[in-house]
Design a protein around this motif. Structure first.
Motif, short mmCIF file in Angstrom:
data_model
loop_
_atom_site.label_atom_id
_atom_site.label_comp_id
_atom_site.label_asym_id
_atom_site.label_seq_id
_atom_site.Cartn_x
_atom_site.Cartn_y
_atom_site.Cartn_z
N ALA A 6 0.85 -1.20 0.00
CA ALA A 6 0.00 0.00 0.00
C ALA A 6 0.88 1.25 0.00
O ALA A 6 1.99 1.23 0.53
CB ALA A 6 -0.90 0.00 1.23
N PRO A 7 0.39 2.32 -0.60
CA PRO A 7 1.16 3.58 -0.55
C PRO A 7 1.39 4.01 0.89
O PRO A 7 0.57 3.73 1.77
CB PRO A 7 0.25 4.58 -1.28
CG PRO A 7 -0.66 3.75 -2.11
CD PRO A 7 -0.85 2.46 -1.36
N PRO A 8 2.50 4.69 1.16
CA PRO A 8 2.74 5.14 2.53
C PRO A 8 1.69 6.14 2.99
O PRO A 8 1.11 6.86 2.18
CB PRO A 8 4.13 5.80 2.46
CG PRO A 8 4.42 6.00 1.02
CD PRO A 8 3.55 5.08 0.23
N ALA A 9 1.45 6.17 4.27
CA ALA A 9 0.46 7.09 4.83
C ALA A 9 0.98 8.53 4.77
O ALA A 9 0.19 9.47 4.66
CB ALA A 9 0.15 6.71 6.28
N VAL A 10 2.29 8.70 4.84
CA VAL A 10 2.91 10.03 4.81
C VAL A 10 4.02 10.02 3.76
O VAL A 10 4.83 9.09 3.72
CB VAL A 10 3.50 10.39 6.19
CG1 VAL A 10 4.24 11.72 6.13
CG2 VAL A 10 2.41 10.45 7.25
N TRP A 11 4.03 11.06 2.94
CA TRP A 11 5.10 11.25 1.94
C TRP A 11 5.96 12.41 2.43
O TRP A 11 5.52 13.56 2.39
CB TRP A 11 4.50 11.58 0.58
CG TRP A 11 3.71 10.47 -0.02
CD1 TRP A 11 2.38 10.20 0.16
CD2 TRP A 11 4.19 9.46 -0.91
NE1 TRP A 11 2.01 9.10 -0.56
CE2 TRP A 11 3.11 8.62 -1.23
CE3 TRP A 11 5.44 9.18 -1.47
CZ2 TRP A 11 3.22 7.53 -2.09
CZ3 TRP A 11 5.55 8.09 -2.32
CH2 TRP A 11 4.46 7.28 -2.62
N PRO A 12 7.19 12.13 2.90
CA PRO A 12 8.02 13.22 3.40
C PRO A 12 8.52 14.12 2.27
O PRO A 12 8.97 13.63 1.23
CB PRO A 12 9.18 12.51 4.09
CG PRO A 12 9.16 11.11 3.57
CD PRO A 12 7.79 10.83 3.04
N GLY A 13 8.42 15.41 2.48
CA GLY A 13 8.91 16.36 1.50
C GLY A 13 10.40 16.58 1.66
O GLY A 13 11.02 16.15 2.65
N ALA A 14 11.01 17.26 0.70
CA ALA A 14 12.44 17.54 0.74
C ALA A 14 12.82 18.38 1.96
O ALA A 14 13.95 18.30 2.44
CB ALA A 14 12.86 18.25 -0.54
N PRO A 18 5.67 16.72 5.78
CA PRO A 18 4.87 15.85 4.90
C PRO A 18 4.26 16.65 3.75
O PRO A 18 3.86 17.80 3.92
CB PRO A 18 3.76 15.33 5.82
CG PRO A 18 4.18 15.64 7.21
CD PRO A 18 5.14 16.78 7.14
N VAL A 19 4.21 16.02 2.58
CA VAL A 19 3.50 16.60 1.45
C VAL A 19 2.03 16.64 1.83
O VAL A 19 1.49 15.65 2.34
CB VAL A 19 3.73 15.77 0.17
CG1 VAL A 19 2.86 16.26 -0.97
CG2 VAL A 19 5.20 15.79 -0.22
N SER A 20 1.36 17.78 1.60
CA SER A 20 -0.03 17.90 2.04
C SER A 20 -1.00 18.23 0.91
O SER A 20 -2.21 18.13 1.10
CB SER A 20 -0.15 18.95 3.14
OG SER A 20 0.29 20.21 2.68
N LYS A 71 16.53 16.05 -10.31
CA LYS A 71 17.03 17.35 -9.88
C LYS A 71 18.46 17.61 -10.36
O LYS A 71 18.90 18.74 -10.35
CB LYS A 71 17.00 17.47 -8.37
CG LYS A 71 15.59 17.56 -7.82
CD LYS A 71 15.64 17.78 -6.33
CE LYS A 71 14.28 18.03 -5.77
NZ LYS A 71 14.33 18.35 -4.35
N ARG A 72 19.18 16.54 -10.74
CA ARG A 72 20.56 16.69 -11.19
C ARG A 72 20.60 16.95 -12.69
O ARG A 72 19.86 16.34 -13.46
CB ARG A 72 21.35 15.43 -10.89
CG ARG A 72 21.52 15.20 -9.42
CD ARG A 72 22.50 14.08 -9.16
NE ARG A 72 22.40 13.68 -7.76
CZ ARG A 72 22.27 12.44 -7.35
NH1 ARG A 72 22.24 11.46 -8.20
NH2 ARG A 72 22.18 12.17 -6.07
N ALA A 73 21.49 17.82 -13.09
CA ALA A 73 21.66 18.07 -14.52
C ALA A 73 22.25 16.84 -15.20
O ALA A 73 23.14 16.20 -14.65
CB ALA A 73 22.58 19.27 -14.73
N ALA A 74 21.73 16.53 -16.37
CA ALA A 74 22.20 15.33 -17.09
C ALA A 74 23.51 15.60 -17.78
O ALA A 74 23.93 16.66 -18.06
CB ALA A 74 21.16 14.89 -18.10
#
Length: 74
Positions: A6-14, A18-20, A71-74
């Motif tokens: 199952a997807p996590p209950a909380v998605w931590p942001g950078a 938590p992403v809200s 986020k990293r330049a290729a």
């Protein structure tokens, strides 16, 4: 779907918070379900074709670990 898949209950942001945003949470949950299904299918196919389960788990783990950061330049 089992709890482990199952997807996590909380998605931590950078930033550690938590992403809200509901739309982001919806997209993250949908992506999680899709990824879990693809990984499950690939794992089952490999094992049924004779690949060692532990080896296939390592292959899939290595695949995820090798994903480049967007986020990293290729």
């Amino acid at each position: 779907m089992t709890d482990a898949l199952a997807p996590p209950a909380v998605w931590p942001g950078a930033d550690g918070q938590p992403v809200s945003c509901r739309e982001k949470l919806k997209m993250l949950a949908e992506n999680h379900v899709e990824a879990a299904q693809v990984l499950r299918d690939a794992f089952e196919d490999a094992v049924l074709m004779g690949v060692d389960e532990a080896a296939m788990r390592r292959v899939l783990t290595d695949l995820v670990a090798a994903l480049p950061s967007p986020k990293r330049a290729a």
